[in-house]
Design a protein around this motif. Structure first.
Motif, PDB file in Angstrom:
ATOM      1  N   SER A  10       0.945  -1.268  -0.031  1.00 58.24           N
ATOM      2  CA  SER A  10      -0.072   0.131  -0.068  1.00 58.24           C
ATOM      3  C   SER A  10       0.747   1.289  -0.006  1.00 58.24           C
ATOM      4  N   GLU A  11       0.267   2.136  -0.323  1.00 55.27           N
ATOM      5  CA  GLU A  11       1.149   3.704  -0.441  1.00 55.27           C
ATOM      6  C   GLU A  11       0.014   4.554  -0.011  1.00 55.27           C
ATOM      7  N   MET A  12       0.298   5.425   1.184  1.00 50.24           N
ATOM      8  CA  MET A  12      -0.563   6.592   1.453  1.00 50.24           C
ATOM      9  C   MET A  12       0.023   7.832   1.105  1.00 50.24           C
ATOM     10  N   HIS A  13      -0.876   8.739   0.684  1.00 49.10           N
ATOM     11  CA  HIS A  13      -0.371   9.780   0.085  1.00 49.10           C
ATOM     12  C   HIS A  13      -1.110  11.260   0.787  1.00 49.10           C
ATOM     13  N   LEU A  14      -0.344  11.898   1.305  1.00 48.68           N
ATOM     14  CA  LEU A  14      -0.572  13.303   2.255  1.00 48.68           C
ATOM     15  C   LEU A  14      -0.448  14.402   1.134  1.00 48.68           C
ATOM     16  N   VAL A  15      -1.811  14.927   0.920  1.00 43.81           N
ATOM     17  CA  VAL A  15      -1.624  15.967  -0.241  1.00 43.81           C
ATOM     18  C   VAL A  15      -1.701  17.381   0.240  1.00 43.81           C
TER      19      VAL A  15
END
Ligand code: SG4
Ligand code: ZN
Length: 268
Positions: free
Chosen positions: A121-126
């Motif tokens: 998985s990969e989490m993205h903080l925008v």
């Protein structure tokens, strides 16, 4: 049609996104394969500098399933998060939302790959550049956005904060099924300890949103160190429904060519 895109080739899959969103065929697209041996150092880059309005690093937000990714949108009135430093210098960026990409099986799921290897998985903080009034205004500007990518791997560690989000997901099983506020406030620092470290190693390059409209407006900052996710937390993510009606998983875009862009690492 703009809202009908998906990750399977049968429903305007990634190679067809350009039909609805022309920018997706651009030369500076994301994600990429991070070839670690080709990452250069840049003496003007520094450690990341995150600041939290709340001293305990807590944030509040609302969780939604937009059919493409479970997404938590920050309630900035309850405390914001700003990002500067790293490759960004003095320019400050404000956290808008974060979301997750993940596989149907744990051998795939991340958008970026590292030397050809995927994470589960990969989490993205925008974040958006505070020179602009809002995320919406910043999103299409060449200096508008910066996204921090954090890899998640199944390795036996237990992240209490991810558990909180995973348990909240059962409230947003269906797309447009409303929003849900995860219980209590969320100390972001305990989710991703590297976010509060001034020494977190990262890779950085200039790229795009990884979904339509694929604006080439993102300074990507991909943390080198993964965090831990459990199999059951991933199972909960996979139990969401996608726009297509299928289960939501494999919501990652294939990697794109660098096309002459420079990839940097920090520290050297
Ligand atoms: C996910 O689909 C998010 O749910 C989207 O957020 C996000 O779109 C999209 O990913 C692209 O972001 O960091 N992967 S990415 O490049 O932020 C935008 C919403 O739709 C525009 C709110
Ligand atoms: Zn994303």
């Amino acid at each position: 049609e703009g809202s009908r895109w998906g990750y399977k080739q049968t429903v305007y899959g990634p190679t067809d996104w350009g039909l609805a969103a022309p920018l997706c065929t651009g030369q500076f697209q994301s994600p990429i394969d991070i070839i670690t041996s080709s990452a250069q150092t840049n003496s003007s880059h520094n450690g990341l500098a995150l600041t939290f309005d709340n001293t305990d690093g807590a944030i509040s937000g609302s969780l939604t399933n937009n059919g493409h990714a479970p997404t938590v949108t920050l309630d900035k009135t309850k405390g914001g998060v700003t990002l500067a430093g790293g490759p960004l210098g003095q320019t400050t960026f404000s956290l808008e939302q974060f979301h997750f990409h993940f596989g149907c099986e744990s051998n795939v799921g991340s958008e970026h790959t590292v030397d050809g290897n995927s994470y589960a998985s990969e989490m993205h903080l925008v974040f958006y550049n505070t020179l602009y009034e809002s995320f919406q205004e910043a999103a299409s500007k060449s200096d508008g956005l910066s996204v921090i990518g954090v890899f998640l791997q199944v390795n036996g560690g237990f992240n209490e904060w991810l558990e909180n989000i995973a348990l909240s997901l059962t409230n947003v099983k269906f797309p447009s099924g409303g929003s849900y506020s995860p219980g209590g406030s969320i100390p972001l620092a305990t989710l991703v300890p590297d976010l509060v470290s001034k020494n977190a190693p990262y890779y950085t390059y200039k790229g795009s949103l990884t979904t339509p409209p694929c604006y080439e407006s993102v300074q990507w900052i991909v943390l080198k160190n993964p965090i831990s996710v459990t199999k059951s937390q991933l199972e909960i993510m996979r139990s969401l429904s996608a726009t297509s009606g299928n289960s939501l998983c494999n919501n990652f875009r294939p990697v794109n060519a660098l096309n002459g862009r420079k990839l940097y690492k920090w520290p050297g």
